[in-house]
Each structure stands twice: as C-alpha cells, then as structure tokens.
Design a protein around this motif. Structure first.
Motif, PDB file in Angstrom:
ATOM      1  N   SER A  44     -19.029  24.308 -21.480  1.00  0.00           N
ATOM      2  CA  SER A  44     -18.473  23.701 -20.258  1.00  0.00           C
ATOM      3  C   SER A  44     -18.704  24.544 -19.017  1.00  0.00           C
ATOM      4  CB  SER A  44     -16.963  23.503 -20.416  1.00  0.00           C
ATOM      5  OG  SER A  44     -16.315  24.761 -20.496  1.00  0.00           O
ATOM      6  N   GLY A  45     -18.958  25.835 -19.210  1.00  0.00           N
ATOM      7  CA  GLY A  45     -19.085  26.722 -18.044  1.00  0.00           C
ATOM      8  C   GLY A  45     -17.743  27.146 -17.476  1.00  0.00           C
ATOM      9  N   ILE A  46     -16.655  26.774 -18.164  1.00  0.00           N
ATOM     10  CA  ILE A  46     -15.307  27.137 -17.693  1.00  0.00           C
ATOM     11  C   ILE A  46     -14.969  28.546 -18.181  1.00  0.00           C
ATOM     12  CG2 ILE A  46     -12.844  26.567 -17.987  1.00  0.00           C
ATOM     13  CD1 ILE A  46     -13.712  23.598 -18.090  1.00  0.00           C
ATOM     14  N   GLN A  47     -14.339  29.334 -17.298  1.00  0.00           N
ATOM     15  CA  GLN A  47     -13.957  30.699 -17.663  1.00  0.00           C
ATOM     16  C   GLN A  47     -12.715  30.659 -18.552  1.00  0.00           C
ATOM     17  OE1 GLN A  47     -15.755  33.409 -16.623  1.00  0.00           O
ATOM     18  NE2 GLN A  47     -17.107  31.860 -15.729  1.00  0.00           N
ATOM     19  N   PRO A  48     -12.641  31.520 -19.579  1.00  0.00           N
ATOM     20  CA  PRO A  48     -11.432  31.499 -20.411  1.00  0.00           C
ATOM     21  C   PRO A  48     -10.191  32.058 -19.716  1.00  0.00           C
ATOM     22  CG  PRO A  48     -13.063  33.061 -21.287  1.00  0.00           C
ATOM     23  CD  PRO A  48     -13.699  32.377 -20.123  1.00  0.00           C
ATOM     24  N   GLY A  49     -10.331  32.973 -18.754  1.00  0.00           N
ATOM     25  CA  GLY A  49      -9.169  33.592 -18.097  1.00  0.00           C
ATOM     26  C   GLY A  49      -8.710  32.811 -16.891  1.00  0.00           C
ATOM     27  N   PRO A  50      -7.578  33.270 -16.230  1.00  0.00           N
ATOM     28  CA  PRO A  50      -7.090  32.558 -15.045  1.00  0.00           C
ATOM     29  C   PRO A  50      -8.109  32.573 -13.919  1.00  0.00           C
ATOM     30  CG  PRO A  50      -5.783  34.553 -15.451  1.00  0.00           C
ATOM     31  CD  PRO A  50      -6.763  34.451 -16.565  1.00  0.00           C
ATOM     32  N   GLU A  51      -8.213  31.458 -13.236  1.00  0.00           N
ATOM     33  CA  GLU A  51      -9.168  31.338 -12.129  1.00  0.00           C
ATOM     34  C   GLU A  51      -8.425  30.808 -10.914  1.00  0.00           C
ATOM     35  OE1 GLU A  51     -13.380  29.685 -12.691  1.00  0.00           O
ATOM     36  OE2 GLU A  51     -12.212  28.768 -14.288  1.00  0.00           O
ATOM     37  N   ASN A  52      -8.712  31.335  -9.746  1.00  0.00           N
ATOM     38  CA  ASN A  52      -8.165  30.756  -8.519  1.00  0.00           C
ATOM     39  C   ASN A  52      -9.161  29.735  -7.986  1.00  0.00           C
ATOM     40  OD1 ASN A  52      -7.265  30.058  -6.005  1.00  0.00           O
ATOM     41  ND2 ASN A  52      -6.568  32.124  -5.485  1.00  0.00           N
ATOM     42  N   MET A  53      -8.914  28.491  -8.345  1.00  0.00           N
ATOM     43  CA  MET A  53      -9.884  27.443  -7.976  1.00  0.00           C
ATOM     44  C   MET A  53      -9.847  27.109  -6.493  1.00  0.00           C
ATOM     45  SD  MET A  53      -9.694  25.041 -11.345  1.00  0.00           S
ATOM     46  CE  MET A  53      -7.910  25.084 -11.478  1.00  0.00           C
ATOM     47  N   MET A  54      -8.768  27.523  -5.797  1.00  0.00           N
ATOM     48  CA  MET A  54      -8.718  27.331  -4.345  1.00  0.00           C
ATOM     49  C   MET A  54      -9.876  28.077  -3.669  1.00  0.00           C
ATOM     50  SD  MET A  54      -5.812  25.653  -3.334  1.00  0.00           S
ATOM     51  CE  MET A  54      -4.906  26.342  -1.968  1.00  0.00           C
ATOM     52  N   GLN A  55     -10.311  29.193  -4.307  1.00  0.00           N
ATOM     53  CA  GLN A  55     -11.383  29.989  -3.698  1.00  0.00           C
ATOM     54  C   GLN A  55     -12.722  29.268  -3.731  1.00  0.00           C
ATOM     55  OE1 GLN A  55     -11.046  33.704  -5.802  1.00  0.00           O
ATOM     56  NE2 GLN A  55      -9.441  34.458  -4.441  1.00  0.00           N
ATOM     57  N   ARG A  56     -12.810  28.207  -4.517  1.00  0.00           N
ATOM     58  CA  ARG A  56     -14.056  27.444  -4.575  1.00  0.00           C
ATOM     59  C   ARG A  56     -14.128  26.388  -3.483  1.00  0.00           C
ATOM     60  NH1 ARG A  56     -14.375  25.504 -10.675  1.00  0.00           N
ATOM     61  NH2 ARG A  56     -14.287  27.486 -11.753  1.00  0.00           N
ATOM     62  N   MET A  57     -13.088  26.295  -2.650  1.00  0.00           N
ATOM     63  CA  MET A  57     -13.091  25.224  -1.642  1.00  0.00           C
ATOM     64  C   MET A  57     -14.243  25.407  -0.674  1.00  0.00           C
ATOM     65  SD  MET A  57      -9.219  24.014  -1.015  1.00  0.00           S
ATOM     66  CE  MET A  57      -8.664  25.378  -0.096  1.00  0.00           C
ATOM     67  N   ARG A  58     -14.640  24.294  -0.092  1.00  0.00           N
ATOM     68  CA  ARG A  58     -15.873  24.298   0.703  1.00  0.00           C
ATOM     69  C   ARG A  58     -15.671  24.776   2.133  1.00  0.00           C
ATOM     70  NH1 ARG A  58     -16.172  21.051  -3.101  1.00  0.00           N
ATOM     71  NH2 ARG A  58     -14.738  19.499  -2.311  1.00  0.00           N
TER      72      ARG A  58
ATOM     73  N   ARG B 107       0.866  -1.186   0.000  1.00  0.00           N
ATOM     74  CA  ARG B 107       0.000   0.000   0.000  1.00  0.00           C
ATOM     75  C   ARG B 107       0.896   1.227   0.000  1.00  0.00           C
ATOM     76  NH1 ARG B 107      -3.043  -3.344  -0.800  1.00  0.00           N
ATOM     77  NH2 ARG B 107      -4.634  -4.286   0.510  1.00  0.00           N
ATOM     78  N   ILE B 108       0.577   2.177  -0.865  1.00  0.00           N
ATOM     79  CA  ILE B 108       1.326   3.442  -0.853  1.00  0.00           C
ATOM     80  C   ILE B 108       0.344   4.598  -0.768  1.00  0.00           C
ATOM     81  CG2 ILE B 108       3.177   4.781  -1.927  1.00  0.00           C
ATOM     82  CD1 ILE B 108       3.473   2.370  -3.908  1.00  0.00           C
ATOM     83  N   VAL B 109       0.623   5.535   0.122  1.00  0.00           N
ATOM     84  CA  VAL B 109      -0.148   6.783   0.187  1.00  0.00           C
ATOM     85  C   VAL B 109       0.838   7.923  -0.067  1.00  0.00           C
ATOM     86  CG1 VAL B 109      -1.637   8.268   1.553  1.00  0.00           C
ATOM     87  CG2 VAL B 109      -1.744   5.784   1.871  1.00  0.00           C
ATOM     88  N   HIS B 110       0.571   8.705  -1.098  1.00  0.00           N
ATOM     89  CA  HIS B 110       1.408   9.850  -1.454  1.00  0.00           C
ATOM     90  C   HIS B 110       0.727  11.132  -0.984  1.00  0.00           C
ATOM     91  CE1 HIS B 110       3.404   7.107  -4.331  1.00  0.00           C
ATOM     92  NE2 HIS B 110       2.179   6.712  -4.639  1.00  0.00           N
ATOM     93  N   THR B 111       1.516  12.188  -0.840  1.00  0.00           N
ATOM     94  CA  THR B 111       0.930  13.443  -0.368  1.00  0.00           C
ATOM     95  C   THR B 111       1.009  14.516  -1.449  1.00  0.00           C
ATOM     96  OG1 THR B 111       1.634  12.819   1.843  1.00  0.00           O
ATOM     97  CG2 THR B 111       0.851  15.074   1.536  1.00  0.00           C
ATOM     98  N   SER B 112      -0.139  14.778  -2.053  1.00  0.00           N
ATOM     99  CA  SER B 112      -0.278  15.847  -3.040  1.00  0.00           C
ATOM    100  C   SER B 112      -0.758  17.106  -2.313  1.00  0.00           C
ATOM    101  CB  SER B 112      -1.258  15.397  -4.125  1.00  0.00           C
ATOM    102  OG  SER B 112      -1.373  16.373  -5.136  1.00  0.00           O
ATOM    103  N   SER B 113      -1.407  18.002  -3.007  1.00  0.00           N
ATOM    104  CA  SER B 113      -1.903  19.235  -2.373  1.00  0.00           C
ATOM    105  C   SER B 113      -2.903  19.901  -3.304  1.00  0.00           C
ATOM    106  CB  SER B 113      -0.747  20.193  -2.114  1.00  0.00           C
ATOM    107  OG  SER B 113      -1.237  21.476  -1.780  1.00  0.00           O
ATOM    108  N   THR B 114      -3.857  20.615  -2.713  1.00  0.00           N
ATOM    109  CA  THR B 114      -4.766  21.407  -3.549  1.00  0.00           C
ATOM    110  C   THR B 114      -3.987  22.444  -4.351  1.00  0.00           C
ATOM    111  OG1 THR B 114      -5.164  22.791  -1.607  1.00  0.00           O
ATOM    112  CG2 THR B 114      -6.859  21.151  -2.156  1.00  0.00           C
ATOM    113  N   SER B 115      -2.810  22.830  -3.867  1.00  0.00           N
ATOM    114  CA  SER B 115      -1.990  23.775  -4.622  1.00  0.00           C
ATOM    115  C   SER B 115      -1.659  23.213  -6.005  1.00  0.00           C
ATOM    116  CB  SER B 115      -0.700  24.067  -3.855  1.00  0.00           C
ATOM    117  OG  SER B 115       0.127  24.914  -4.618  1.00  0.00           O
TER     118      SER B 115
END
Ligand SMILES: NC(=O)c1ccc[n+]([C@@H]2O[C@H](COP(=O)([O-])OP(=O)(O)OC[C@H]3O[C@@H](n4cnc5c(N)ncnc54)[C@H](O)[C@@H]3O)[C@@H](O)[C@H]2O)c1
Length: 295
Positions: free
Chosen positions: A277-291, A137-145
């Motif tokens: 798709s509803g996706i914005q064409p410009g840069p988006e900070n998707m971290m701001q969508r966190m719950r 079993r392997i668990v790796h650590t990614s990030s929302t970043s």
C-alpha cells in the motif's frame, strides 16, 4: 438572479468567521437567512448587513447543541419565512490540549458543540423535510483535523471525523426524501485559527487566500437546487481551491488462506500490507501532506 432565489437557509455559528461569510453569500444569492449563534450582538450586525443590502435575515440566539433550541430553529425559520430549504451546520469551538493533559470538561464541551450541535439541528430539519415532503440540503462542517489528524486535537478531531461519518449516514438515510447531506473541511483565517494563519501574508496579489469568505461559494452551491445530485461527499475548501476527499478505503489485503489468523503469522506477514500500500506502519502527520503551507 441568484442560485438561492426564494430559498430559506439556516446557518449556525453565523455571527463571525466562516459562518458569517456563508450567511452573507446565501443572502447575496437570494436566500432568506436565519442566523443562529449563541453570541447575539455580532449576529445582529450580520443581519443588519444583509438587510441593508436588500436581503432578509433574522437572528436566533442560542446553543445549537440544545434540542429545544434546534427544534425551535427549524420551526421558527418556517414560521418566519414559510419553509426551509437548507441547513448549514457550522458552529464550533476549540479546546486544544494534548491527550494526557485534557480534562473531561474540554473533551465533553468540544464533542457536545460539534456532534450534538450537528445532530440536533439536522434531526429537526430532516423531520421537517420528511413531513413537509420538500427537498432539503445540508452542509456540515468537518475539518482536516478529523480527516487527517492533528497534534493536540483528539477531542476536536474525533468530533470532526464523527461529523464526516454522520453526514455520510444522513445522506444514505435521507436520499429517499430528496435531502442531500455533504461535509466541508475548510481552512480560513478566523478567530479560531488566528495564531495558525496570522503569519500568512494577506493578499499580495490581490487575492487573500485564507479570507473566511472564500468558503461560502461552495456552501451556497451545495445548498442550491443545482447540487441535488451531490450527496454524502466531503469537500476540502480554502482560497481558490475546492477538493474532494476519498472516504476511508481499503487499499491492500493479506489473507490467512481460509482459516483464522495465527498472531505469530500476522507478525511475519503484516509487512505485506505496508509494502503493497505504501502506507507507513508508524504514526504519520498527514496534515503535512497538504498542498499549501501555512507557515
Ligand atoms: N477556520 C478554519 O480554518 C477551520 C478549519 C476547519 C474547520 N473549521 C470549522 O469551521 C466552523 C467555523 O469556524 P470559524 O473558524 O469560523 O470559528 P469562529 O470562532 O470564528 O466562529 C464560530 C461561531 O460559532 C459560534 N458558536 C460556537 N458554539 C456555538 C453553539 N454551541 N451554539 C451556537 N453558536 C455557537 C460562535 O459564537 C462563533 O460565532 C467550525 O465548525 C470550525 O470547527 C474551521
């Protein structure tokens, strides 16, 4: 009885923060734990805590991105405890800087610790499991970043997105050897994130949402025999929440009608991808969508 009774688990970056909590929880669940960190003193404190509670733990002091150390980590775990069942790749560092100010050293240090620091122990463990014909079993650590993007973290986010991709490919390659590979994207108050989370009040209702120990139960579960059917997935984990991330997925398409696209036609029709798709064409900070909010 714990879910890791008789198992042997390596946790990297186990001296403090999230890794400390993971090592303690794996030990509570019955595992013998190898605590890998390049900072030995706090790692020995964690080992002492495990041993005082009746568990088994040893410290391996070194740099997880170093191949010789990573190989020795796996060999040493097997020599000490007889076998290896799980690897938790957690060690990490930050060198935050906007791209235009970032130095080569800041880029290389972060990419090395995270990507080589995941690659080297994973390769060593997978070589062992394949040769020993034992499940792993392997668990790796990614990030929302890395999964969503975060200002000032091109080095860290690139490495963390790379870890999610690395985990997915390890899961595919190692499936026939009964080795699972999953990644987590945690959020917790540690030395690494103290400035970000220090404003968040601790436990008003008796539950400290950003306590780093909240990450460990999911990790212990993913290391257990019960999680043998789960592989190649990325989980968000913080507080009392466990989430699953959708991989990068195509959500809309435009077609040139059986011929190569003309750039001028693309200029006219690209809008179709965004409206459907509803996706914005410009840069988006998707971290701001966190719950959950951290400020
Ligand atoms: N804290 C968060 O909210 C958060 C969010 C996303 C991802 N993460 C990730 O979680 C992991 C743990 O972070 P944390 O917040 O507990 O940080 P931390 O700084 O509290 O702990 C990291 C540990 O890793 C060790 N370490 C660093 N580089 C090493 C190396 N090359 N070899 C051996 N040990 C090394 C450090 O000595 C330290 O003990 C990291 O991979 C981090 O990127 C944390």
């Amino acid at each position: 009885m714990g879910i890791l009774d008789g198992k042997v688990v390596i946790v990297t970056g186990a001296a403090r923060g999230i890794g400390r909590g993971e090592a303690l929880e794996c030990a509570r669940q019955g595992a013998s734990v190898v605590l890998a960190d390049f900072d030995p003193s706090p790692a020995y404190d964690v080992a002492d805590e495990i041993i005082a509670a009746g568990g088994r733990a040893v410290v391996a002091s070194g740099d997880v991105a170093d191949t010789d150390f990573a190989d020795q980590l796996v060999t040493g775990a097997v020599e000490e405890f007889g076998h290896l069942d799980a690897l938790v790749n957690n060690a990490g560092i930050l060198r935050d800087r906007t791209l235009v100010k970032m130095t080569d050293e800041e880029w290389d240090a972060v990419v090395r610790v995270h990507l080589r620091g995941h690659f080297a122990p994973t390769r060593a463990a997978c070589r062992y499991w394949r040769a020993a014909q034992r499940p792993g079993r392997i668990v790796h650590t990614s990030s929302t970043s890395g999964l969503l993007g975060n200002f000032g973290q091109t080095n860290y986010g690139a490495a963390k997105a790379g870890i999610a991709a690395f985990s997915t490919i390890v899961s595919i390659e190692m499936a026939r050897f009964d080795v699972t590979s999953n990644a987590i994207a945690p959020s917790a108050r540690t030395r690494m994130t103290e400035p970000l989370f220090s404003a968040v009040a601790e436990a008003e209702d008796g539950f400290d949402f950003f306590d780093p120990d909240n990450i460990a139960p999911l990790v212990a579960y993913l290391c257990s025999p019960d999680a043998g059917h789960i592989s190649g997935k990325v989980f968000g984990v913080q507080g009392d929440s466990v989430e699953i991330f959708q991989p990068y997925t195509s959500v809309a398409e435009i077609k040139a009608g059986g011929k190569r696209w003309d750039p001028a036609d693309l200029a006219e029709q690209m809008g179709g991808l965004f409206t459907s798709s509803g996706i914005q064409p410009g840069p988006e900070n998707m971290m701001q969508r966190m719950r959950y909010n951290v400020t």
